[in-house]
Design an enzyme around this catalytic site. Structure first.
Site, PDB file in Angstrom:
ATOM      1  N   ARG A   1       0.850  -1.181   0.000  1.00 35.80           N
ATOM      2  CA  ARG A   1       0.000   0.000   0.000  1.00 35.80           C
ATOM      3  C   ARG A   1       0.886   1.231   0.000  1.00 35.80           C
ATOM      4  NH1 ARG A   1      -3.665  -2.548  -1.425  1.00 35.80           N
ATOM      5  NH2 ARG A   1      -5.817  -2.617  -0.688  1.00 35.80           N
TER       6      ARG A   1
ATOM      7  N   GLU B   1      -1.890   8.158  -3.914  1.00 34.53           N
ATOM      8  CA  GLU B   1      -2.287   7.791  -5.275  1.00 34.53           C
ATOM      9  C   GLU B   1      -3.751   8.158  -5.536  1.00 34.53           C
ATOM     10  OE1 GLU B   1      -3.517   3.127  -5.102  1.00 34.53           O
ATOM     11  OE2 GLU B   1      -1.365   3.504  -4.864  1.00 34.53           O
TER      12      GLU B   1
ATOM     13  N   HIS C   1      -1.084   0.520  -9.719  1.00 28.64           N
ATOM     14  CA  HIS C   1      -1.859  -0.296  -8.780  1.00 28.64           C
ATOM     15  C   HIS C   1      -2.630  -1.400  -9.521  1.00 28.64           C
ATOM     16  CE1 HIS C   1      -3.765  -0.078  -4.509  1.00 28.64           C
ATOM     17  NE2 HIS C   1      -3.731  -1.329  -4.940  1.00 28.64           N
TER      18      HIS C   1
END
Length: 360
Positions: free
Chosen positions: A272, A301, A319
Site C-alpha cells: 500500500r 495515489e 496499482h
C-alpha cells in the site's frame, strides 16, 4: 436527513458540513416486501451489477465518476449498503451522513479506506475480498521484481528513443535474481506466494520479517528463514513489501531504513502507498543509494511523487497487481456475496470487524 452542504470538490466531509434534520423526514424503515438500497461506488463488471439487482435496489456508477467525499455522502444518505473499491473513505463523518447504512463491502483485500473503529462503533459491518487475489498478486510482485532487477523499463525507453546503436558488455547490466537473497516484509498469503516463487523457481535464499513468525511447517514450505527487520534490510538483494497499511506501518520504509540496505539492492512495493516514504525513496534512487525500485502503489495515489517520475531507475505501475479479468471478477463477486449474505441474515463471508450493534 443528513445533507452535506458547502464543500468544495475533493474536501473531506466534516461533521460541521452535515446539516441535521429529523430522520423521520427522509428515513423509511424497510417493509417486508421492499429491497435494500445498495450503492455501487465505482464502475464494475455489468454482470455483477445485474446480479446485485436481483436482490437489491441498485444505484451504480457506469460512468465511473470519482465522487468527492461530499458527493459520496449524498449518494449514501438513503442507502442500506455499499460496494466500494478501496478508494472511497468510510469514516465517522460519512457514517453520520448515511444513517441507514449497515454494511460496506470493499472490493479489495486491503481496507485502509475504512475507519474500522468508527464503523464498529456505529454498528456498520465492513468486509473485504481476501484469498481470491493471492496468486495473481504474487505473480505480479515477482514480475515487478524481475523487471526492476533486469532494468526492463529503462532499457525499453532507451530502445524506443532510438539510442541503441551497438552492443556493450555493461549495457543495462542489472542485478542477479537466481540464487540471490529475497527479503519479504510482511509474510501473509501473498508474501508466502512470493517466497515460494523465489525459493522453488529461482533458487533464492528467502528471509522474512513479520509481526508474528510462521509455523515451522509454513517456513519449510516457503523455504524461508525468520530474521529481524534490521537483518532483513541489511541482507536482502530484493526487498518486497507485502504488509498491510496501518498507522504502525506508515513509512515503515523511510530514509533510515533505506540507509541500511545494500547499495545494490532493489525495493519492490506491492502493498500500500504510505508504507514507503516516497520522497525519501526518490532521493535515494537519485543518489543511487540503492540500485532500483519497483512500485505498484504510491502515497496519495493516483498522484505520484513528482521526483519518482524523474529518476530512471524505477519501474512504475498504476496499482494493477491484482489486475487480471478472472481475479477482478472474483473480487467483485465476493464483495457481492458479502452483501447478499448479510442482508439474507447469514452474516458476511469475509468480515473485517464485529460491529458493536446493528443499526435500526
Amino acid at each position: 436527513l443528513h445533507a452535506v452542504v458547502g464543500r468544495h470538490p475533493g474536501a473531506a466531509v466534516r461533521r460541521d458540513d452535515i446539516a441535521l434534520v429529523p430522520l423521520t423526514d427522509r428515513r423509511k424503515d424497510l417493509s417486508p416486501m421492499s429491497k435494500p438500497r445498495i450503492l455501487v461506488a465505482r464502475n464494475i463488471f455489468p454482470e455483477v451489477v445485474e446480479r446485485l439487482s436481483q436482490h437489491f435496489e441498485v444505484e451504480s456508477n457506469p460512468q465511473d465518476v470519482v465522487w468527492t467525499p461530499a458527493e459520496l455522502a449524498q449518494k449514501l444518505a438513503d442507502k442500506d449498503g455499499a460496494l466500494t473499491t478501496g478508494s472511497q473513505r468510510v469514516d465517522a463523518a460519512l457514517l453520520a451522513a448515511a444513517p441507514r447504512l449497515r454494511i460496506v463491502a470493499n472490493m479489495a483485500v486491503g481496507y485502509n479506506n475504512f475507519d474500522v473503529d468508527a464503523m464498529t462503533a456505529a454498528g456498520v459491518q465492513g468486509t473485504n475480498t481476501p484469498d481470491v487475489l493471492t496468486e495473481t498478486t504474487a505473480d505480479f510482485g515477482f514480475a515487478l521484481l524481475m523487471a526492476t532487477a533486469r532494468r526492463m523499463a529503462e532499457s525499453e525507453h532507451y530502445l524506443r528513443a532510438g539510442q541503441w546503436t551497438k552492443w556493450s558488455y555493461d549495457l543495462f547490466a542489472g542485478t542477479e535474481v537466481h540464487g540471490s537473497t529475497l527479503g519479504i516484509l510482511g509474510m501473509g498469503r501473498i508474501g508466502q506466494g512470493i517466497a515460494k516463487r523465489g525459493a522453488h523457481g529461482f533458487g533464492m535464499n528467502v528471509v522474512y520479517h513479520n509481526r508474528s513468525r510462521l509455523t515451522p511447517e509454513l517456513e519449510a514450505e516457503c523455504k524461508a528463514r525468520y530474521v529481524s527487520k534490521e537483518e532483513l534490510l541489511r541482507t536482502a538483494d530484493h526487498l518486497v513489501l507485502v504488509l498491510p497499511y496501518t498507522p504502525a506501518s506508515h513509512h515503515a520504509i523511510g530514509a533510515a531504513e533505506i540507509a541500511q540496505m545494500k547499495p545494490t539492492a532493489n525495493l519492490i512495493n506491492i502493498a500500500r502507498g504510505g508504507i514507503v516514504d516516497d520522497a525519501a525513496l526518490a532521493q535515494a534512487l537519485k543518489d543511487r543509494r540503492i540500485a532500483a525500485a519497483g512500485l505498484d502503489v504510491f502515497e496519495g495515489e493516483p498522484a505520484v511523487h513528482p521526483e519518482l517520475l524523474t529518476v530512471p531507475n524505477v519501474v512504475l505501475t498504476p496499482h494493477i497487481a491484482s489486475a487480471t479479468v478472472p481475479t477482478r471478477l472474483a473480487m467483485a463477486n465476493l464483495a457481492a456475496d458479502n452483501l447478499v449474505a448479510f442482508f439474507e441474515g447469514r452474516g458476511p463471508l469475509t468480515p473485517v470487524n464485529t460491529p458493536a450493534g446493528k443499526r435500526a
